[in-house]
Scaffold this motif. Structure first.
Motif, mmCIF file in Angstrom:
data_model
loop_
_atom_site.group_PDB
_atom_site.id
_atom_site.type_symbol
_atom_site.label_atom_id
_atom_site.label_comp_id
_atom_site.label_asym_id
_atom_site.label_seq_id
_atom_site.Cartn_x
_atom_site.Cartn_y
_atom_site.Cartn_z
ATOM 1 N N ASN A 76 1.824 7.264 -4.817
ATOM 2 C CA ASN A 76 1.563 6.617 -6.105
ATOM 3 C C ASN A 76 2.432 5.376 -6.299
ATOM 4 O O ASN A 76 1.971 4.369 -6.831
ATOM 5 C CB ASN A 76 1.769 7.612 -7.250
ATOM 6 C CG ASN A 76 0.533 8.472 -7.495
ATOM 7 O OD1 ASN A 76 -0.571 7.945 -7.582
ATOM 8 N ND2 ASN A 76 0.715 9.768 -7.573
ATOM 9 N N ASN A 77 3.690 5.424 -5.870
ATOM 10 C CA ASN A 77 4.531 4.228 -5.932
ATOM 11 C C ASN A 77 3.972 3.131 -5.036
ATOM 12 O O ASN A 77 4.005 1.945 -5.379
ATOM 13 C CB ASN A 77 5.968 4.553 -5.526
ATOM 14 C CG ASN A 77 6.713 5.339 -6.583
ATOM 15 O OD1 ASN A 77 6.311 5.368 -7.738
ATOM 16 N ND2 ASN A 77 7.798 5.987 -6.188
ATOM 17 N N ALA A 78 3.428 3.539 -3.890
ATOM 18 C CA ALA A 78 2.868 2.571 -2.944
ATOM 19 C C ALA A 78 1.590 1.935 -3.459
ATOM 20 O O ALA A 78 1.178 0.884 -2.965
ATOM 21 C CB ALA A 78 2.597 3.255 -1.602
ATOM 22 N N MET A 79 0.957 2.568 -4.442
ATOM 23 C CA MET A 79 -0.293 2.057 -5.007
ATOM 24 C C MET A 79 -0.161 1.732 -6.485
ATOM 25 O O MET A 79 -1.147 1.757 -7.225
ATOM 26 C CB MET A 79 -1.429 3.057 -4.755
ATOM 27 C CG MET A 79 -1.986 2.956 -3.362
ATOM 28 S SD MET A 79 -2.962 4.391 -2.863
ATOM 29 C CE MET A 79 -1.842 5.156 -1.698
ATOM 30 N N ASP A 80 1.030 1.382 -6.919
ATOM 31 C CA ASP A 80 1.295 1.078 -8.324
ATOM 32 C C ASP A 80 0.413 -0.092 -8.779
ATOM 33 O O ASP A 80 0.597 -1.230 -8.353
ATOM 34 C CB ASP A 80 2.771 0.722 -8.492
ATOM 35 C CG ASP A 80 3.151 0.407 -9.931
ATOM 36 O OD1 ASP A 80 2.271 0.467 -10.805
ATOM 37 O OD2 ASP A 80 4.327 0.083 -10.159
ATOM 38 N N VAL A 81 -0.547 0.191 -9.650
ATOM 39 C CA VAL A 81 -1.518 -0.840 -10.053
ATOM 40 C C VAL A 81 -0.903 -1.892 -10.962
ATOM 41 O O VAL A 81 -1.509 -2.947 -11.195
ATOM 42 C CB VAL A 81 -2.752 -0.208 -10.738
ATOM 43 C CG1 VAL A 81 -3.537 0.630 -9.743
ATOM 44 C CG2 VAL A 81 -2.360 0.605 -11.958
ATOM 45 N N GLU A 82 0.283 -1.630 -11.487
ATOM 46 C CA GLU A 82 0.937 -2.610 -12.353
ATOM 47 C C GLU A 82 1.809 -3.581 -11.565
ATOM 48 O O GLU A 82 2.306 -4.562 -12.129
ATOM 49 C CB GLU A 82 1.768 -1.890 -13.420
ATOM 50 C CG GLU A 82 0.906 -1.056 -14.360
ATOM 51 C CD GLU A 82 1.701 -0.449 -15.486
ATOM 52 O OE1 GLU A 82 2.892 -0.806 -15.637
ATOM 53 O OE2 GLU A 82 1.143 0.377 -16.228
#
Length: 314
Positions: free
Chosen positions: A149-155
């Motif tokens: 999830n950190n690797a795909m942080d949309v922000e």
């Protein structure tokens, strides 16, 4: 066609209380079929239908209007029309699509009423569902729960996660052809929304490596239904998992008899951020940035357009 592939349905109901069981079911599906469906996920049928109505309204605009937001090969955002040539067929997919991110250019509400609010809400719900699945898969792979999830942080400014609205045009002469040729998805995790009666998606299991281009012939149909979300593993996550989680080939096939009607689908592609370095827990493959991986794979699918676009912009 061989035996019917089993695509399991996995409920996200009471997620925190059932996380261990849900993780077990997700991993079993991801290691085998590479596909599963999610139910009890929190997006209502009404919300799904509303987003499809917005998609239809956009695709009904004149081509010259849609072309005001052209597909850009370096961001992969914008509208494209029959420009995706699959290496598996050597032919363009018979569809048009519109790729978008949180901060990319969107059609105005004057062109498509309600586009912004509805789409922002829909994307937000896709983000929350994705976070649940990715947390489970992170733990299963031996990473910290927040690793993927950190690797795909949309922000984050370098995020590559996208939504894609897709329209397969109706055809009287499509029998035996591929509306979308055999392919795998580039990113990590795809959430796909379909509508009742708009069938055509077929899945082929058995891929062993994220670099494997060998396609089997044992495809199974995955009927379209409004409500359940079809989820599949992409190439990036297959590499990131040292090939443990399978990004299997799939396609969209025309009807065998008679006219193939319009088909609409909506895909939400979770993709690692451009500057994040990806490597599996076993370090089977050299470390590389998600951005480099993404560009390599995009050039395979859209590479025939790179020279044309470079010439047009110089």
């Amino acid at each position: 066609m061989g035996r019917q592939l089993v695509i399991p349905a996995i409920s996200l109901k009471a997620f925190e209380a059932r996380k261990e069981q849900i993780t077990k079911e997700l991993v079993e599906a991801a290691e085998g079929a590479g596909f599963f469906t999610l139910v009890d996920h929190g997006i209502s049928v009404d919300e799904i239908n509303r987003q499809f109505a917005i998609s239809e309204a956009f695709f009904k605009l004149p081509q010259e209007v849609k072309a005001q937001i052209p597909h850009d090969l370096y961001t992969n955002n914008g509208w494209e029309y029959k420009s995706q040539i699959r290496p598996s067929t050597g032919q363009a997919d018979q569809k048009e699509s519109f790729w978008l991110q949180r901060n990319s250019q969107w059609p105005s509400d004057e062109l498509v009423p309600g586009f912004h609010d509805a789409t922002k809400s829909f994307i937000s719900k896709c983000e929350q569902i994705s976070k649940q699945v990715l947390a489970c898969l992170s733990l299963a792979l031996g990473f910290p729960e927040d690793h993927l999830n950190n690797a795909m942080d949309v922000e984050a400014p370098d995020n590559l996660t996208q939504m894609r609205m897709i329209h397969y045009m109706a055809s009287e002469n499509a029998v035996g052809t591929w509306r979308a040729g055999n392919h795998t998805d580039i990113g990590c995790l795809t959430l796909l929304f379909q509508r009742d009666g708009e069938d055509g998606l077929e899945v082929c299991p058995g891929r062993e490596s994220h670099n494997d281009f060998a396609i089997g012939d044992d495809f199974s149909p995955l009927p379209a239904h409004t409500g359940p979300i079809v989820v599949n593993i992409g190439d990036m996550l297959m590499a990131w998992s040292d090939d443990r989680l399978k990004a299997n080939f799939h396609r969209v096939r025309a009807k065998e008899v008679g006219k193939s009607p319009d088909r609409y689908s909506i895909a939400y592609f979770n993709t690692g951020r451009r500057n994040v370095v990806m490597q599996g827990p076993l370090k089977k493959y050299p470390a590389m940035t998600c951005g480099d991986y993404f560009l390599q794979k995009t050039k395979i699918q859209f590479g025939h357009n790179f020279n044309k676009q470079s010439t047009a912009t110089t």
